[in-house]
Motif scaffolding. Structure first.
Motif, PDB file in Angstrom:
ATOM      1  N   LEU A 266       0.834  -1.560  -0.049  1.00 28.47           N
ATOM      2  CA  LEU A 266       0.051  -0.035   0.063  1.00 28.47           C
ATOM      3  C   LEU A 266       1.047   0.708   0.101  1.00 28.47           C
ATOM      4  CD1 LEU A 266      -2.957  -1.280   2.506  1.00 28.47           C
ATOM      5  CD2 LEU A 266      -2.572  -1.035   0.219  1.00 28.47           C
ATOM      6  N   LYS A 267       0.181   2.038  -0.026  1.00 32.47           N
ATOM      7  CA  LYS A 267       0.842   3.421   0.122  1.00 32.47           C
ATOM      8  C   LYS A 267       0.166   4.680   0.994  1.00 32.47           C
ATOM      9  CE  LYS A 267       1.905   4.279  -4.871  1.00 32.47           C
ATOM     10  NZ  LYS A 267       2.267   5.058  -5.329  1.00 32.47           N
ATOM     11  N   SER A 268       1.483   5.455   1.754  1.00 36.19           N
ATOM     12  CA  SER A 268       0.343   6.181   2.678  1.00 36.19           C
ATOM     13  C   SER A 268      -0.800   6.801   2.604  1.00 36.19           C
ATOM     14  CB  SER A 268       1.964   6.860   3.133  1.00 36.19           C
ATOM     15  OG  SER A 268       1.738   7.971   2.314  1.00 36.19           O
ATOM     16  N   THR A 269      -0.887   7.723   1.340  1.00 36.24           N
ATOM     17  CA  THR A 269      -2.085   8.155   1.534  1.00 36.24           C
ATOM     18  C   THR A 269      -2.707   7.023   1.297  1.00 36.24           C
ATOM     19  OG1 THR A 269      -2.098   7.886  -1.307  1.00 36.24           O
ATOM     20  CG2 THR A 269      -0.970   9.650  -0.722  1.00 36.24           C
ATOM     21  N   GLN A 270      -2.932   6.021   0.897  1.00 33.47           N
ATOM     22  CA  GLN A 270      -4.063   4.882   1.240  1.00 33.47           C
ATOM     23  C   GLN A 270      -4.056   4.329   2.714  1.00 33.47           C
ATOM     24  OE1 GLN A 270      -1.822   1.886  -1.916  1.00 33.47           O
ATOM     25  NE2 GLN A 270      -4.203   1.955  -2.650  1.00 33.47           N
ATOM     26  N   LEU A 271      -3.541   4.965   3.374  1.00 29.40           N
ATOM     27  CA  LEU A 271      -3.404   4.523   4.664  1.00 29.40           C
ATOM     28  C   LEU A 271      -4.164   6.013   6.211  1.00 29.40           C
ATOM     29  CD1 LEU A 271      -0.220   2.012   5.795  1.00 29.40           C
ATOM     30  CD2 LEU A 271      -2.411   2.001   5.496  1.00 29.40           C
ATOM     31  N   ILE A 272      -4.455   6.666   5.203  1.00 35.04           N
ATOM     32  CA  ILE A 272      -4.582   8.018   5.893  1.00 35.04           C
ATOM     33  C   ILE A 272      -6.070   7.740   6.350  1.00 35.04           C
ATOM     34  CG2 ILE A 272      -4.569  10.445   6.019  1.00 35.04           C
ATOM     35  CD1 ILE A 272      -1.996  10.663   4.335  1.00 35.04           C
TER      36      ILE A 272
END
Length: 117
Positions: free
Chosen positions: A99-105
């Motif tokens: 995943l990317k960090s923008t998906q975790l936010i």
């Protein structure tokens, strides 16, 4: 003054991790498990755990980086929503490195803020 200093403290001691695993509230998503407990200090504290099930060392380090960056971007949102400070321990899961960090936010906003409110 540099604007790049950390706004959170890193949890390093085993007793702090153990305390959060036992006494903290757990928040489970497909990307991570988060243990949260309120604290009296002046800053939020962050701990990240990545087990061998996540993958090899490269994947484990990527999972840590992704979670750390997502938390860095999530923390200002948390500070404007509440005046309290918390200890967070994130446990990476096998999907985290992909995943990317923008998906975790959004996951952090939805799950953590709803649990703390």
């Amino acid at each position: 003054m540099s604007d790049f200093r950390k706004k959170y403290v890193v949890i390093k001691k085993n007793r702090d991790f153990s305390f959060l695993f036992k006494k903290g509230e757990s928040i489970v998503t497909y990307a991570f498990v988060c243990y949260v407990k309120e604290r009296r200090g002046s800053a939020n504290r962050l701990g990240i755990v990545t087990g061998k099930k996540v993958g090899n060392a490269v994947k484990r380090n990527r999972a840590r980086r992704v979670i750390r960056e997502a938390f860095r971007l999530f923390e200002p949102i948390l500070k404007e929503k509440t005046q309290k400070r918390y200890d967070f321990v994130f446990v990476a899961r096998s999907k985290t490195p992909s995943l990317k960090s923008t998906q975790l936010i959004p996951l952090m906003k939805k799950n953590i803020l709803s649990k703390l409110s």
